[in-house]
Design an enzyme around this catalytic site. Structure first.
Site, PDB file in Angstrom:
ATOM      1  N   ASP A 121     -11.466   2.774   4.034  1.00 41.83           N
ATOM      2  CA  ASP A 121     -11.787   1.345   3.995  1.00 41.83           C
ATOM      3  C   ASP A 121     -13.295   1.126   3.895  1.00 41.83           C
ATOM      4  O   ASP A 121     -13.744   0.026   3.579  1.00 41.83           O
ATOM      5  CB  ASP A 121     -11.336   0.696   5.318  1.00 41.83           C
ATOM      6  CG  ASP A 121     -10.088  -0.146   5.178  1.00 41.83           C
ATOM      7  OD1 ASP A 121      -9.877  -0.700   4.094  1.00 41.83           O
ATOM      8  OD2 ASP A 121      -9.361  -0.257   6.174  1.00 41.83           O
ATOM      9  N   LYS A 142       0.851  -1.202   0.000  1.00 42.35           N
ATOM     10  CA  LYS A 142       0.000   0.000   0.000  1.00 42.35           C
ATOM     11  C   LYS A 142       0.886   1.252   0.000  1.00 42.35           C
ATOM     12  O   LYS A 142       0.654   2.205  -0.746  1.00 42.35           O
ATOM     13  CB  LYS A 142      -0.935  -0.012   1.216  1.00 42.35           C
ATOM     14  CG  LYS A 142      -2.056  -1.033   1.086  1.00 42.35           C
ATOM     15  CD  LYS A 142      -2.845  -1.269   2.368  1.00 42.35           C
ATOM     16  CE  LYS A 142      -3.843  -2.414   2.118  1.00 42.35           C
ATOM     17  NZ  LYS A 142      -4.573  -2.874   3.292  1.00 42.35           N
ATOM     18  N   GLN A 195      -5.039  -1.612   9.485  1.00 43.39           N
ATOM     19  CA  GLN A 195      -4.967  -2.963   8.913  1.00 43.39           C
ATOM     20  C   GLN A 195      -5.579  -3.979   9.882  1.00 43.39           C
ATOM     21  O   GLN A 195      -5.302  -3.941  11.089  1.00 43.39           O
ATOM     22  CB  GLN A 195      -3.490  -3.295   8.621  1.00 43.39           C
ATOM     23  CG  GLN A 195      -3.264  -4.590   7.878  1.00 43.39           C
ATOM     24  CD  GLN A 195      -3.706  -4.536   6.405  1.00 43.39           C
ATOM     25  OE1 GLN A 195      -3.853  -3.464   5.816  1.00 43.39           O
ATOM     26  NE2 GLN A 195      -3.917  -5.687   5.815  1.00 43.39           N
TER      27      GLN A 195
HETATM   28  N1  GUN Z   1      -6.900  -6.783   5.851  1.00 36.01           N
HETATM   29  C1  GUN Z   1      -7.159  -7.484   4.714  1.00 36.01           C
HETATM   30  N2  GUN Z   1      -7.814  -6.706   3.825  1.00 36.01           N
HETATM   31  C2  GUN Z   1      -7.961  -5.496   4.397  1.00 36.01           C
HETATM   32  C3  GUN Z   1      -8.551  -4.271   3.962  1.00 36.01           C
HETATM   33  O1  GUN Z   1      -9.099  -4.158   2.854  1.00 36.01           O
HETATM   34  N3  GUN Z   1      -8.479  -3.241   4.849  1.00 36.01           N
HETATM   35  C4  GUN Z   1      -7.921  -3.373   6.079  1.00 36.01           C
HETATM   36  N4  GUN Z   1      -7.935  -2.308   6.892  1.00 36.01           N
HETATM   37  N5  GUN Z   1      -7.357  -4.495   6.508  1.00 36.01           N
HETATM   38  C5  GUN Z   1      -7.371  -5.537   5.674  1.00 36.01           C
END
Ligand code: GUN
Length: 283
Positions: free
Chosen positions: A121, A54, A98
């Site tokens: 998100d 990311k 996350q």
């Molecule tokens: N863990 C796995 N996929 C995601 C996501 O799309 N967002 C977040 N915050 N954590 C994740």
């Protein structure tokens, strides 16, 4: 039949190019650089890999990014304090915590402390509520990317039988809602579902989102179905999806590979949501 591959990597790359252009315009016209803060707690290696990806993607499109890597023993209170700081930081337009989070930290409480307009998100109850209601919202990244991948095939979603395997808050539930908004007839299967194969054999569209490597075998798929595999499990150093790819591709009409399907689109949607959040701030 041999299925056509849905190339999420290529699609994500084209989206990133558009985002990079838009970021330049935003900078020139408003002197604003979209900023994303990613928070990770603990040592889960897969989560650290995703977060680094990311971060790299943000840099590549010219977005400002900060990553806060917190130790496993971080308390919920300490995490909420960081979120409050990020909420007030004008350089930050999007905040992502996350998941999974270590035991003792409640994901829903944490997400409820992110300002809804910075919740890129789409996990805040206000945003999930608006998604449920069909109102304007920030759509969660993976479900949003999955709908784009299905649409890229040109296959009509309206009126089709869609089966989502998995009922997580971040994937199964929201993707089912988005498919419903596209007028699909949606079934959600999960670990307690009986007759998974029977449901799947009736599906024109399958979204696999359980994280159980190769759970969905070739003989569980209807001829000509569109198969989207959002599963990612590391097995012997290799990323493996929820679908038995080699067999499934002989039956499906379109299929996403793992890796290179859903994963790259998730990050592209995160960048898109962050850009949109920054653009709203300029209005
Ligand atoms: N863990 C796995 N996929 C995601 C996501 O799309 N967002 C977040 N915050 N954590 C994740």
């Amino acid at each position: 039949m041999s299925a056509k591959l849905i190339d999420g990597k290529k699609m994500a790359s084209a989206i990133r190019e558009d985002i990079a252009e838009e970021i330049k315009v935003l900078k020139d016209e408003f002197n604003v650089v979209p900023g994303l803060a990613v928070v990770i707690v603990g040592d889960d290696p897969a989560s650290h890999t995703y977060v680094s990806m990311k971060e790299k993607n943000c840099k590549n499109v010219g977005m400002y990014s900060e990553v806060h890597r917190l130790p496993e023993e971080t308390s919920q209170e300490q995490l909420l304090e960081l979120i409050h700081h990020l909420n007030e930081n004008d350089k930050i337009h999007g905040i992502l915590v996350q998941v999974p989070l270590p035991k003792g930290i409640n994901e829903n409480i944490v997400n409820s402390h992110i300002k809804p307009e910075k919740d890129v998100d789409g996990f805040h109850a206000i945003n999930t509520g608006n998604l449920f209601l069909g109102e304007e919202t920030i759509e969660p990244c993976t479900p949003k990317g999955i709908i784009k991948l299905i649409k890229s095939t040109g296959v009509e979603i309206s009126g089709k039988n869609a089966v989502v395997v998995g009922r997580s808050n971040i994937l199964g539930k929201p993707v089912a809602i988005l498919l419903l908004h596209e007028n699909a007839t949606v079934t959600i299967c999960h670990s307690k579902s009986k007759n998974l194969k029977e449901h799947l054999l009736n599906a024109d569209i399958i979204v696999a989102a359980v994280g159980r490597p190769e759970l969905i075998k070739g003989d569980m798929i209807k001829s000509g179905a569109v198969v989207i595999d959002a599963g990612t499990t590391v097995v012997e150093d290799k990323l493996v999806g929820d679908v038995e790819f080699d067999k499934a591709k002989e039956v499906a009409s379109y299929i996403t590979p793992v890796p290179g399907g859903v994963g790259p689109m998730t990050i592209a949607m995160l960048l898109e949501n962050t850009l949109e959040a920054a653009k709203k701030k300029c209005k």
